[in-house]
Design an enzyme around this catalytic site. Sequence first.
Site, PDB file in Angstrom:
ATOM      1  N   ASP A 135       0.817  -1.214   0.000  1.00 53.58           N
ATOM      2  CA  ASP A 135       0.000   0.000   0.000  1.00 53.58           C
ATOM      3  C   ASP A 135       0.858   1.274   0.000  1.00 53.58           C
ATOM      4  OD1 ASP A 135      -2.250   1.639   0.076  1.00 53.58           O
ATOM      5  OD2 ASP A 135      -2.406   1.562   2.252  1.00 53.58           O
ATOM      6  N   TYR A 136       1.974   1.239  -0.722  1.00 52.43           N
ATOM      7  CA  TYR A 136       2.700   2.506  -0.910  1.00 52.43           C
ATOM      8  C   TYR A 136       1.838   3.435  -1.756  1.00 52.43           C
ATOM      9  CZ  TYR A 136       7.085   0.662   0.946  1.00 52.43           C
ATOM     10  OH  TYR A 136       8.058   0.153   1.762  1.00 52.43           O
ATOM     11  N   GLU A 137       1.812   4.712  -1.386  1.00 56.39           N
ATOM     12  CA  GLU A 137       0.979   5.692  -2.093  1.00 56.39           C
ATOM     13  C   GLU A 137       1.767   6.894  -2.579  1.00 56.39           C
ATOM     14  OE1 GLU A 137      -2.493   6.502   0.313  1.00 56.39           O
ATOM     15  OE2 GLU A 137      -3.009   4.367   0.455  1.00 56.39           O
ATOM     16  N   HIS A 138       3.040   6.992  -2.152  1.00 58.36           N
ATOM     17  CA  HIS A 138       3.907   8.119  -2.558  1.00 58.36           C
ATOM     18  C   HIS A 138       5.263   7.548  -2.959  1.00 58.36           C
ATOM     19  CE1 HIS A 138       0.846  10.658  -0.720  1.00 58.36           C
ATOM     20  NE2 HIS A 138       0.891   9.839   0.316  1.00 58.36           N
TER      21      HIS A 138
END
Length: 305
Positions: A153-156
Amino acid sequence: MVLSKLFITVLVLQALIPFHSSIQAAPTNSNLFREYIGAEFNKVKFTDVPINPNVDFHFILSFAIDYDSSSSPSPTNGKFNVFWDSENLSPSDVSSIKNQNSNVKVALSLGGDSVQGGYAYFSPSSVNSWVSNAVSTLTDIIQQYNLDGIDIDYEHFQTDPDTFTECIGQLISTLKRNGVISFASIAPFDDDQVQGHYQALWKKYGHLIDYVNFQFYAYDQGTTVSQFMSYFNTQSTNYNGGKVLVSFISDGSGGLAPDDGFFTACNRLKSQKQLHGIFVWSADDSKANGFRYEKQSQALLAIHH
């Protein structure tokens, strides 16, 4: 004799053809229910959450992050630390909830939106060093906590899609090959940079990714049933052959809310044999409403899936 030879030939041919079950599988419904837990430190416990015995239930601990745990954290190049509420969601709590419920598995999620109020960036120094550190530290955490899988769930991102693809693809591949995890999922949402990274990962390593936890609640609040169905079709194309799960956010801040037609959409997908499961963000927020939508989701999944 002839028949058995033919049968053996077929078996050999099957063994030679790479078997991407996720990509070739006919559409089917599933009774999988998944819930993120532990990010908000409001003392929510596994035992607070109602568990229907007739579903497959995954808790997803939120989050493990490759940042240090100082007051102004910085990236550690794949050396993961536990950032969930480990006081209330401890290794013994994991063992206990699994012992009490044979249908429960527990995973951890990597990354998330933020760490100590700043964005949590995916920021590897190099593919090899990141993968080596990640395999080592995550294996320790997964074994310490008796976990079953991971969620990405990396978002950046402070790196390009190819680097992300190789780091995450090799991580999942190694953990599966070593028997450390039995499943892996990704948690993208509708944002150009996010989709660019996750679709690149899917294209090369999709055969290793068991579920797509698509964050449908990241769409605008007030999403309608027909919009939701359209979004689902779009993301099923983007993650072609994947088990795209539907989702809602329990504080009602985005997407199609449970009271506004989410379950109508689920039943439509079910009639099309495309309900691959439901996930919720998050148990922490649902504690306030007594987990009513968790109960409703699981009841829907448990009926003749």
